[in-house]
Motif scaffolding. Structure first.
Motif, short mmCIF file in Angstrom:
data_model
loop_
_atom_site.label_atom_id
_atom_site.label_comp_id
_atom_site.label_asym_id
_atom_site.label_seq_id
_atom_site.Cartn_x
_atom_site.Cartn_y
_atom_site.Cartn_z
N ILE A 3 0.88 -1.18 0.00
CA ILE A 3 0.00 0.00 0.00
C ILE A 3 0.91 1.22 0.00
CG2 ILE A 3 -1.66 1.36 1.33
CD1 ILE A 3 -2.73 -1.27 2.46
N THR A 4 0.73 2.12 -0.96
CA THR A 4 1.55 3.32 -1.01
C THR A 4 0.67 4.54 -0.77
OG1 THR A 4 1.33 3.51 -3.42
CG2 THR A 4 3.21 2.27 -2.58
N ASP A 18 -1.00 -1.44 -4.01
CA ASP A 18 0.16 -1.51 -4.90
C ASP A 18 0.70 -2.93 -5.02
OD1 ASP A 18 2.14 -0.69 -6.57
OD2 ASP A 18 3.31 0.39 -5.06
N ALA A 19 -0.11 -3.81 -5.57
CA ALA A 19 0.33 -5.17 -5.88
C ALA A 19 -0.23 -5.54 -7.25
CB ALA A 19 -0.15 -6.15 -4.82
N PRO A 20 0.18 -4.79 -8.29
CA PRO A 20 -0.44 -4.96 -9.62
C PRO A 20 -0.25 -6.34 -10.21
CG PRO A 20 1.52 -3.58 -9.76
CD PRO A 20 1.23 -3.76 -8.31
N GLU A 21 0.77 -7.06 -9.77
CA GLU A 21 1.02 -8.40 -10.32
C GLU A 21 -0.09 -9.38 -9.97
OE1 GLU A 21 2.61 -8.34 -6.16
OE2 GLU A 21 2.67 -6.97 -7.88
N ARG A 22 -0.92 -9.06 -8.97
CA ARG A 22 -2.05 -9.91 -8.61
C ARG A 22 -3.35 -9.09 -8.58
NH1 ARG A 22 0.91 -9.62 -3.50
NH2 ARG A 22 -0.31 -8.43 -1.97
N LEU A 23 -3.38 -8.02 -9.39
CA LEU A 23 -4.53 -7.12 -9.47
C LEU A 23 -4.91 -6.60 -8.09
CD1 LEU A 23 -6.82 -8.89 -12.12
CD2 LEU A 23 -5.27 -6.95 -12.44
N ASN A 24 -3.89 -6.37 -7.25
CA ASN A 24 -4.06 -5.76 -5.93
C ASN A 24 -4.93 -6.58 -4.98
OD1 ASN A 24 -2.50 -3.46 -6.82
ND2 ASN A 24 -4.31 -2.86 -7.97
N LEU A 52 -8.95 6.42 -2.75
CA LEU A 52 -8.45 5.05 -2.87
C LEU A 52 -8.41 4.66 -4.34
CD1 LEU A 52 -10.58 3.21 -0.13
CD2 LEU A 52 -8.34 4.26 0.14
N THR A 53 -7.35 4.02 -4.75
CA THR A 53 -7.28 3.49 -6.11
C THR A 53 -6.32 2.30 -6.13
OG1 THR A 53 -7.16 4.17 -8.44
CG2 THR A 53 -5.35 4.87 -7.01
N GLY A 54 -6.24 1.66 -7.29
CA GLY A 54 -5.35 0.51 -7.43
C GLY A 54 -4.28 0.76 -8.47
N ALA A 55 -3.11 0.19 -8.25
CA ALA A 55 -2.03 0.30 -9.22
C ALA A 55 -2.28 -0.66 -10.38
CB ALA A 55 -0.69 -0.03 -8.55
#
Length: 266
Positions: A3-4, A18-24, A52-55
Motif C-alpha cells: 500500500i503506497t 500496490d500489488a499490480p502483479e495480482r490485481l491488488n 483510494l485506487t489501485g495500481a
C-alpha cells in the motif's frame, strides 16, 4: 506493505493498493496496514479528503487466496471455526472505519473491484469508475456470497431487487451499468479517472472542515434514523458546534470580502 501513500494535492491523501502483479488482491498484512493507516489519519486534520485506487489494471481483485499468509492477530493453534471468527472480526472493521473517518473517501475504481474491492468501493462516500471498471461478487468463490457489509451497503446503493440479483449471482457489473443503477456516481474514461477524483476532492475542500465531518457523520447515521425529527436533531448538533468555530467566522468574512477562504482548523 503493498500500500503506497502520496499527496497529489494539498489536503488530499491518495492511498494506492500496490500489488499490480495480482490485481491488488489483499493479503492479511495489507488488511492490517490499511486499517492501521485509517486509524492514524482520522486524527490528522491536515488531510481533508482520502482517495483510494489501485495500481496497474485493477482496483482490488479481492482476497489473495493463493498466498494471503496468516493473520498475525490469530493464534495459529486455534481450530478452523475459532480461527475464522477471529480473522473476520478484524477484516470486518474495514468498511466501518471508512464510514467513521472524518475525511470523505473517494474510490477511484480502475479495473476489477471484486470481493473486498467491491465492499471498499461501496463503503467509500463517493465512487467514480473508469470505463475499465468491473464489479464482481467474488465472495461466492469463498462459498459465502456476502462479507464485509456487502448485504447492507448494496441494497442502499441500488435498491433491493437489483441488490438481490447481484448478491445471489456472480454477474459482473460494468462501469456504464454501475453508473446507471447508482452503484457509482459516474463512469469516466480511464485516462480521466484520477483527474475526476481530484476535482471532486477540490470541491469538497472548499467547504468548512468540521462541517464536512459532521455532514458525513449525519449522512451515514441518518440512513437508519428512526424519524425525520431524529435526523434533524442530529444535524442540529453539528450546526451549533460548527457555527462557534473560527473557521465559520472566516468563511463569512471571506464571502463578504470576495476572497478565498483560509481554513485553519480553529
Amino acid at each position: 506493505m503493498s500500500i503506497t501513500v502520496s499527496q497529489p494535492d494539498t489536503g488530499v491523501e491518495l492511498i494506492t493498493f500496490d500489488a499490480p502483479e495480482r490485481l491488488n488482491a489483499f493479503t492479511f498484512a495489507m488488511y492490517e496496514d490499511l486499517i492501521a493507516h485509517f486509524r492514524r489519519i482520522r486524527h490528522d486534520a491536515s488531510i481533508r479528503v482520502v482517495i483510494l485506487t489501485g495500481a496497474g489494471r485493477g482496483f482490488c481483485a479481492g482476497h489473495f487466496a493463493g498466498g494471503a499468509g496468516h493473520p498475525s492477530w490469530v493464534d495459529p493453534e486455534l481450530g478452523r471455526i475459532p480461527n475464522n471468527v477471529r480473522t473476520m472480526s478484524v477484516l470486518s472493521e474495514l468498511p466501518v472505519i471508512m464510514h467513521q473517518l472524518p475525511q470523505p473517501v473517494i474510490a477511484a475504481v480502475n479495473g476489477a473491484a471484486a470481493g473486498v474491492g467491491y465492499s471498499m468501493a461501496l463503503a467509500a462516500d463517493i465512487a467514480i469508475a473508469a470505463q475499465s471498471a468491473k464489479f464482481v461478487n467474488a465472495f461466492h468463490n469463498a462459498g459465502t456470497g456476502h462479507e464485509l457489509g456487502l448485504s447492507y451497503m448494496l441494497p442502499r446503493a441500488v435498491g433491493t431487487q437489483r441488490a438481490a440479483e447481484l448478491l445471489l449471482t456472480r454477474r459482473p457489473v460494468l462501469a456504464e451499468e454501475a453508473e446507471r443503477i447508482g452503484l457509482v456516481l459516474k463512469s469516466v474514461p480511464d485516462e480521466s479517472l484520477m483527474a475526476e477524483a481530484l476535482a471532486m476532492a477540490a470541491e469538497i475542500k472548499r467547504n468548512h472542515p468540521l462541517g464536512v465531518w459532521y455532514t458525513k457523520q449525519s449522512f451515514h447515521h441518518n440512513q437508519s434514523a428512526p424519524s425525520l425529527a431524529a435526523a434533524i436533531d442530529l444535524e442540529n448538533r453539528g450546526v451549533h458546534l460548527v457555527q462557534q468555530t473560527g473557521d465559520f467566522a472566516e468563511m463569512r468574512t471571506a464571502m463578504v470580502e470576495k476572497r478565498p477562504v483560509e481554513f485553519r482548523n480553529q
